[in-house]
Design a protein around this motif. Structure first.
Motif, PDB file in Angstrom:
ATOM      1  N   GLN A 190       0.837  -1.205   0.000  1.00 48.73           N
ATOM      2  CA  GLN A 190       0.000   0.000   0.000  1.00 48.73           C
ATOM      3  C   GLN A 190       0.871   1.254   0.000  1.00 48.73           C
ATOM      4  OE1 GLN A 190      -2.148   0.717   3.636  1.00 48.73           O
ATOM      5  NE2 GLN A 190      -3.859   1.719   2.623  1.00 48.73           N
ATOM      6  N   HIS A 216      -4.936  -2.030 -12.822  1.00 46.54           N
ATOM      7  CA  HIS A 216      -4.036  -2.419 -11.724  1.00 46.54           C
ATOM      8  C   HIS A 216      -4.225  -1.510 -10.521  1.00 46.54           C
ATOM      9  CE1 HIS A 216      -0.015  -3.802 -10.108  1.00 46.54           C
ATOM     10  NE2 HIS A 216      -0.522  -4.921 -10.571  1.00 46.54           N
ATOM     11  N   ILE A 217      -4.347  -0.212 -10.740  1.00 46.32           N
ATOM     12  CA  ILE A 217      -4.521   0.705  -9.605  1.00 46.32           C
ATOM     13  C   ILE A 217      -5.842   0.480  -8.888  1.00 46.32           C
ATOM     14  CG2 ILE A 217      -3.039   2.572 -10.450  1.00 46.32           C
ATOM     15  CD1 ILE A 217      -5.665   4.042 -11.283  1.00 46.32           C
ATOM     16  N   ASN A 218      -6.808  -0.137  -9.579  1.00 47.31           N
ATOM     17  CA  ASN A 218      -8.107  -0.370  -8.944  1.00 47.31           C
ATOM     18  C   ASN A 218      -8.192  -1.725  -8.260  1.00 47.31           C
ATOM     19  OD1 ASN A 218     -10.760   0.628  -8.374  1.00 47.31           O
ATOM     20  ND2 ASN A 218     -11.590  -0.819  -9.872  1.00 47.31           N
ATOM     21  N   THR A 219      -7.301  -2.619  -8.632  1.00 49.07           N
ATOM     22  CA  THR A 219      -7.450  -3.990  -8.147  1.00 49.07           C
ATOM     23  C   THR A 219      -6.250  -4.531  -7.376  1.00 49.07           C
ATOM     24  OG1 THR A 219      -6.589  -4.828 -10.242  1.00 49.07           O
ATOM     25  CG2 THR A 219      -8.995  -4.607 -10.041  1.00 49.07           C
ATOM     26  N   GLY A 265      -4.679  -0.294  -2.597  1.00 49.30           N
ATOM     27  CA  GLY A 265      -5.194   1.002  -2.170  1.00 49.30           C
ATOM     28  C   GLY A 265      -4.133   2.085  -2.099  1.00 49.30           C
ATOM     29  N   ALA A 266      -3.043   1.899  -2.826  1.00 49.80           N
ATOM     30  CA  ALA A 266      -1.959   2.896  -2.783  1.00 49.80           C
ATOM     31  C   ALA A 266      -2.423   4.256  -3.299  1.00 49.80           C
ATOM     32  CB  ALA A 266      -0.749   2.402  -3.579  1.00 49.80           C
ATOM     33  N   GLU A 294      -5.569   5.470  -3.119  1.00 46.82           N
ATOM     34  CA  GLU A 294      -6.439   6.058  -2.098  1.00 46.82           C
ATOM     35  C   GLU A 294      -5.598   6.535  -0.905  1.00 46.82           C
ATOM     36  OE1 GLU A 294      -7.007   3.202  -3.651  1.00 46.82           O
ATOM     37  OE2 GLU A 294      -8.886   3.540  -4.716  1.00 46.82           O
ATOM     38  N   LEU A 295      -4.513   5.865  -0.628  1.00 49.85           N
ATOM     39  CA  LEU A 295      -3.660   6.302   0.486  1.00 49.85           C
ATOM     40  C   LEU A 295      -3.153   7.734   0.255  1.00 49.85           C
ATOM     41  CD1 LEU A 295      -2.485   5.225   3.184  1.00 49.85           C
ATOM     42  CD2 LEU A 295      -0.396   4.680   1.930  1.00 49.85           C
ATOM     43  N   GLY A 326      -5.070   9.910  -1.073  1.00 52.90           N
ATOM     44  CA  GLY A 326      -6.246  10.770  -0.957  1.00 52.90           C
ATOM     45  C   GLY A 326      -7.097  10.874  -2.205  1.00 52.90           C
ATOM     46  N   LYS A 352      -9.520   9.332  -5.327  1.00 52.41           N
ATOM     47  CA  LYS A 352     -10.477   8.264  -5.647  1.00 52.41           C
ATOM     48  C   LYS A 352     -10.237   7.738  -7.052  1.00 52.41           C
ATOM     49  CE  LYS A 352     -15.457   7.270  -5.474  1.00 52.41           C
ATOM     50  NZ  LYS A 352     -15.365   6.384  -4.313  1.00 52.41           N
ATOM     51  N   VAL A 353     -10.293   6.427  -7.180  1.00 48.29           N
ATOM     52  CA  VAL A 353     -10.328   5.814  -8.500  1.00 48.29           C
ATOM     53  C   VAL A 353     -11.792   5.751  -8.921  1.00 48.29           C
ATOM     54  CG1 VAL A 353      -9.800   3.751  -9.843  1.00 48.29           C
ATOM     55  CG2 VAL A 353      -8.261   4.464  -7.995  1.00 48.29           C
ATOM     56  N   VAL A 366     -16.493  13.886  -6.587  1.00 50.65           N
ATOM     57  CA  VAL A 366     -15.088  13.862  -6.968  1.00 50.65           C
ATOM     58  C   VAL A 366     -14.969  14.330  -8.407  1.00 50.65           C
ATOM     59  CG1 VAL A 366     -13.112  12.363  -7.400  1.00 50.65           C
ATOM     60  CG2 VAL A 366     -14.534  12.010  -5.368  1.00 50.65           C
ATOM     61  N   GLN A 367     -14.070  15.241  -8.659  1.00 55.75           N
ATOM     62  CA  GLN A 367     -13.911  15.746 -10.012  1.00 55.75           C
ATOM     63  C   GLN A 367     -12.938  14.869 -10.792  1.00 55.75           C
ATOM     64  OE1 GLN A 367     -13.492  19.948 -10.443  1.00 55.75           O
ATOM     65  NE2 GLN A 367     -14.251  20.329  -8.383  1.00 55.75           N
ATOM     66  N   ALA A 402     -17.688  13.815  -2.243  1.00 52.22           N
ATOM     67  CA  ALA A 402     -16.514  14.531  -2.754  1.00 52.22           C
ATOM     68  C   ALA A 402     -15.188  13.828  -2.457  1.00 52.22           C
ATOM     69  CB  ALA A 402     -16.488  15.962  -2.211  1.00 52.22           C
ATOM     70  N   GLY A 403     -15.258  12.518  -2.262  1.00 44.51           N
ATOM     71  CA  GLY A 403     -14.006  11.804  -1.991  1.00 44.51           C
ATOM     72  C   GLY A 403     -13.547  11.936  -0.557  1.00 44.51           C
ATOM     73  N   GLU A 440     -11.906   8.697   0.679  1.00 41.90           N
ATOM     74  CA  GLU A 440     -10.586   8.486   0.118  1.00 41.90           C
ATOM     75  C   GLU A 440      -9.576   9.473   0.724  1.00 41.90           C
ATOM     76  OE1 GLU A 440     -13.352   8.682  -1.662  1.00 41.90           O
ATOM     77  OE2 GLU A 440     -13.526   6.698  -2.581  1.00 41.90           O
ATOM     78  N   LEU A 441     -10.032  10.656   1.077  1.00 39.57           N
ATOM     79  CA  LEU A 441      -9.118  11.625   1.700  1.00 39.57           C
ATOM     80  C   LEU A 441      -8.536  11.063   2.995  1.00 39.57           C
ATOM     81  CD1 LEU A 441      -8.015  14.519   1.252  1.00 39.57           C
ATOM     82  CD2 LEU A 441      -9.792  15.336   2.796  1.00 39.57           C
ATOM     83  N   GLY A 458      -7.754   7.997   3.220  1.00 34.50           N
ATOM     84  CA  GLY A 458      -6.872   6.907   2.824  1.00 34.50           C
ATOM     85  C   GLY A 458      -7.540   5.572   2.562  1.00 34.50           C
ATOM     86  N   LYS A 507     -10.266   2.981   0.574  1.00 37.69           N
ATOM     87  CA  LYS A 507     -10.927   2.749  -0.712  1.00 37.69           C
ATOM     88  C   LYS A 507     -12.370   2.312  -0.494  1.00 37.69           C
ATOM     89  CE  LYS A 507     -10.277   0.315  -5.123  1.00 37.69           C
ATOM     90  NZ  LYS A 507      -9.927   1.529  -5.880  1.00 37.69           N
ATOM     91  N   VAL A 529      -6.795  -4.359  -1.606  1.00 34.95           N
ATOM     92  CA  VAL A 529      -7.423  -3.717  -0.458  1.00 34.95           C
ATOM     93  C   VAL A 529      -8.249  -4.758   0.280  1.00 34.95           C
ATOM     94  CG1 VAL A 529      -9.126  -1.996   0.249  1.00 34.95           C
ATOM     95  CG2 VAL A 529      -7.487  -1.468  -1.570  1.00 34.95           C
TER      96      VAL A 529
END
Lengths: 381, 381, 381, 381
Positions: free
Chosen positions: A267, B121-124, B128-129, B131-132, B134, B136-137, B169-170, D127-128, D131-132, D134, D136, D169
């Motif tokens: 992580q 890969h970043i989603n699975t 959670g690197a 999200e760590l 901050g 969102k995927v 989330v934008q 708004a995430g 995730e803020l 950390g 998921k 995760v």
């Protein structure tokens, strides 16, 4: 026969059967070093030759990834043996800042901070990597890089007597460097006193051993087994002590290993796919006492260097017992020295003098120091 | 003479003047490989021989740290040339997850998320690197690892039409893998369409090139210059494509380079003290087209492997054009194959069949594939 | 006629048409206050009566959420007028720590830290809320809660002269409290000097005004317009200055407003659904100078209190010009005082003496202070 | 006729001695409501009258801060009684997103994520904020806002069978909303099934009760005690259910309360200085069943509204049993309705029709719905 003679071109070679590589190294040193002596830092070269050779030897082996390879397992075993700490958990991480940020985040609860000397690397030169993980550094007054048990005790006493704990960062750890950023060392008794305070207050004790080889070589009484006994976690520096890259992060107590350790390393982006790169290197560093020898070699070179400073009347800013020496030179001396020697500028001493840093390492040769001594003689009073 | 012939056991050695090392490697391969053929993944060996040789050759050079060494600078130059992108910024990072987490955090504003295929890969598989840090995927439906421009457009249209942006989330980026986790590839037109959507909506486009060498070798029309032209950032995978460790993170546009880049890499714990380790390797990978050759070699091996599958009536789960092949085998075939071959299990196909993964790499030899073909014949219908 | 007489039960009432409510208040005070005089802190009561009345009056209006209501808009307008800063952006946040953590995170780049006095609230009593957002507090030596321009300049000079910026947290802001945690105040010239250093070094200047009403009332030369002129951002405390809850966060410069401000407030969990709760209250606080009056009232009460301390020979630890007073009392005096008065214990003075804190507020009455004076006389030498 | 008679149903008014305030409210409603009927959302007014009265009554009491006041303590007691869960811990937080972000961060280990319906508020409209911190969000397919036990089980089975947990995760929690974002409800059996899956897999179960009053009022079998029995934590929404602001965060099990809870609330910026603001309100909401009554009132209004929709042939998009109704109206109907009614636009139904949302609340009167029914008749087929 030490490494130094090997580097100087001894025909026998320092790693049996690796003559050609030594030759290349020799030629490169001639090519790159004839004009400039290198004392700028202790991470300017690649890997100690035996370490490199092991990478060569294992290169085409098919090995599992992510530290599951037999080299990483064997290296961890060897480190456990060297620490006389059979239940320790050892994980290999690429770099020092990453190791500190990872270890502190995993060992601290989210609401805890870390007590550290105000001059600590994590407080000054890691770009806020600790805070990026959400933890506060609680800096304390220090002397030449060192904090003492009384200072920690005093902070904790004040903290305890404060009635507003729910509004304060809770101290969860003491962080030290060994050797410190000033090249100084804690004695075994000093560490024991700090460890006692930590246990009394349920704080973890963590030591940043980026230059541990040089610290252990210089200390009279601090050993790997003692560190394993006193600390909850620490890291054995590879990058500055003979490896191409890598630090061995040690959790000494079975009940002090963070849950889901590998998952959390991943992580943090700190899980190396080819863990072999680190495992192979540390396996060699902890075979036949190489890590110790590399440290002792650098210390001998630093002793020679220190003698040359004394002989030439060049004062030292700090009485550093380790591989970093801090001479005070005049502006003109600095300019002269810079003609043939690479060194670091540590800071201004007064209007006419500067503190510089001369670092030896596993890669420094006796010839290097002899040549440096001549330079010091040239610029001396 | 290419690497392939070297690997096949040619007596002349694959790197001139390095006979001994080749011998060691050869012996090790014999020792480790005679019983088990290795197709489990593409990161099971160390570095491509020329890469390792460069580490040997440069080992004792005194070099500045933190990527300021001449090798890292030269490697960046070579990559810029290979990309036909003279203004790009190139930084070398140790591993893939670290590179993704770093790059996304630096390229996204704190309030932005990243659009990615749900299978990314970043989603699975990055624990959670992302999200760590901050962010969102924002996962989107995908086919065999790929997302298309229409899906992205559709998501953005829905997002725009939602009246509550301040609560959402934008989207700030599109993340793709090339090749994908399924070994599939985007065509140049598909990438152009995605890049167009990104530009229309002010999104950055980032490509995870962990296996880029194999993707470039397999693609008819996607080239490094095209990636540099279409992406805001991407990384050129080293770890799975011939290096001991390392990924080259590329920011293609001068105005798209995160401010204080090195400082932020340090803050993320991703700044390697001995940057040479990465610079030296990428310098070799981008000399005389080695990166391309390594990729093409693996692809030739994958072609042979594919032919062997077809010849023996073993179906493939996915039409993967790259170095990863996904045969469907019966339970008994799987057991037979496992006697002599190391492979990955990809997933259950039906009650009686399993999808396995056979991966070739720069390190796979023609003999390996020939021997594998015999095994496939043995287990085939 | 001040608020105090109103509270004491004056028949005319201080808010026309709200007699009954005043009566309830009066009764409650009799019930709860006859035995214990309350000087423990300045947030022990609800809202100033006019503020509460406005909440009553607007209660059943249908209003849009999330600060889009007309009260919040009007309150922002009134604050802009009071600050003589027509282009400022004003957002209402529930509490002080939340406001600080939010504002600093939004105003700092991810790689920046905040310079603050070592005694600053964010450094000592916000539980690491700043670090939780990833930013380092860079504590500096202070005197009675204050930092001076020279200290900041000195830190910056040292920082600039350090060659390793890429390894260091970059200072991005100066954080001050006005009044400080010790009840002390900066003069206009002191603030101007700090603002000048900030501008020279491209640092933002932020002021935590948790008790701003009391600071403005006590200062000879610091005004809201001056703060708006000197700071990039600051907050006008409501919770401790007459509101049930709420702080007004001000960004003074149009080009200094964080992008997507509402979105980021939401992301931080700081966007209040019924923004009216805050808007209504601040609207009243900034109508007809109520905020100023509440501050001045508390200051008059503090003056009376100070005179009573002097008259009874009770020394003060700090010469605080604001609503917090810090008498030094002997152990026996402390025990006697505690019989009838609620106060805070600030810290040990010596073995026989303690520093206590007596705080006045908008809710303190003249009768309260008169009664306290009698208590002080009783315990005085 | 004002709100008071509606709520209590008796001529004497619902809060004794509060005639004047009711009058003010009545006048304001006449002033603001004569032209526009308000069904836009359920947080458009301030507090339920009895709640407001309690704030008035307690306003001048000197109370300790940070939730240590007697009102907050009593409110927690009352909630524990209402839940039949005497060992629960109850903390009052200002808003919903803040509560979710705080609770999830405290209940999840740093390496854990949260399973949620893909339509969950935390996945779409916060708004995430999650995730803020950390963590998921692991979104799962849902129907009308609901996820079922089988879907969760299926995800977990796939997760368990995946061999690469260390790269993934880890699911640590299931998050639900009750009622959902679509106004739908889980049955007791559905919740029990989900709770069973959670316990089997050591997941915490958390319910977001932003609109809990309306959910409890509409459900046949879900009660506060059942929620307390099934969940590890949940929150009882105040902001949308009669309070000016505030949510009651409940940790149901003594061994499931995060360590150093108040300290962590402070670190998150969520500790309210004047905790009384929330404690006083929840104390009233949980006295004499007010929370239940407010919910039931809104449900009766929604029933009336639903009947009016049916009577006028206006179809509903969702069969929502709670206070949110989702009629499908033609473009011309929408325009006509907008002349006298405030509503939300939910989304496009087809080229000629739109789904709108009409929300009742504790503040909706029978007259409001009667008037709305006339409007619906006017625009109906």
């Amino acid at each position: 026969m030490g490494l130094a003679t090997t580097f100087a071109g001894s025909g026998s070679g320092f790693v049996s059967g690796c003559g050609r590589m030594t030759l290349i190294i020799y030629i490169l040193r001639i090519g790159g070093g004839i004009n400039m002596l290198y004392f700028e830092n202790d991470y300017a070269e690649g890997a100690a030759p035996a370490v490199l050779q092991a990478l060569i030897d294992s290169n085409m082996e098919h090995l599992p990834g992510y530290g599951e390879d037999r080299y990483s397992q064997a290296a961890a075993d060897k480190i456990r043996t060297a620490m006389a700490c059979p239940d320790a958990t050892v994980k290999f991480i690429t770099g020092g800042t990453q190791t500190n940020a990872l270890a502190l985040d995993l060992l601290l609860q989210p609401y805890e901070g870390v007590i550290a000397p105000d001059t600590a690397h994590i407080n000054t030169h890691e770009a806020g990597a600790i805070e990026l993980t959400g933890h506060k550094v609680l800096p304390q007054p220090s002397k030449l890089g060192k904090i003492d048990a009384a200072t920690i005790e005093q902070f904790l006493t004040a903290w305890i007597s404060d009635g507003s704990h729910e509004h304060m960062v809770q101290p969860g750890m003491v962080y030290l460097t060994f050797p410190t950023e000033y090249g100084t060392l804690y004695t075994a008794d000093e560490l024991r006193a700090i460890a006692t305070v930590c246990r009394q207050h349920d704080l973890r004790l963590y030591i940043d051993g980026a230059r541990l080889a040089y610290g252990l070589a210089a200390s009279n009484d601090v050993t790997l087994p003692l560190l394993a006994q006193l600390c909850d976690a620490f890291y054995i520096g590879g990058t500055k002590c003979g490896a191409l890259a890598g630090e061995a992060l040690v959790f000494t107590r079975p009940d002090g290993v963070p849950a889901h350790l590998v998952n959390r390393i991943k992580q943090h982006g700190a899980l190396v796919a080819k863990g072999r790169l680190l495992g192979v290197q540390f396996g060699v560093l902890f075979t036949d006492g190489l890590y110790e020898q590399l440290g002792k070699h650098a210390l001998r070179m630093a002793d020679n260097l220190r003698r040359a400073l004394v002989a030439n009347g060049i004062p030292r800013f700090i009485e550093s017992p380790t591989n970093q020496q801090f001479p005070v030179v005049s502006t003109s001396q600095q300019a002269q020295l810079a003609q043939n020697v690479r060194f670091s500028v540590w800071g201004k001493y007064d209007d006419d003098h500067t503190v510089i840093r001369l670092a030896t390492s596993w890669a420094t040769t006796e010839d290097d120091v002899t040549a440096l001594a001549k330079e010091l003689q040239r610029i001396g009073a």
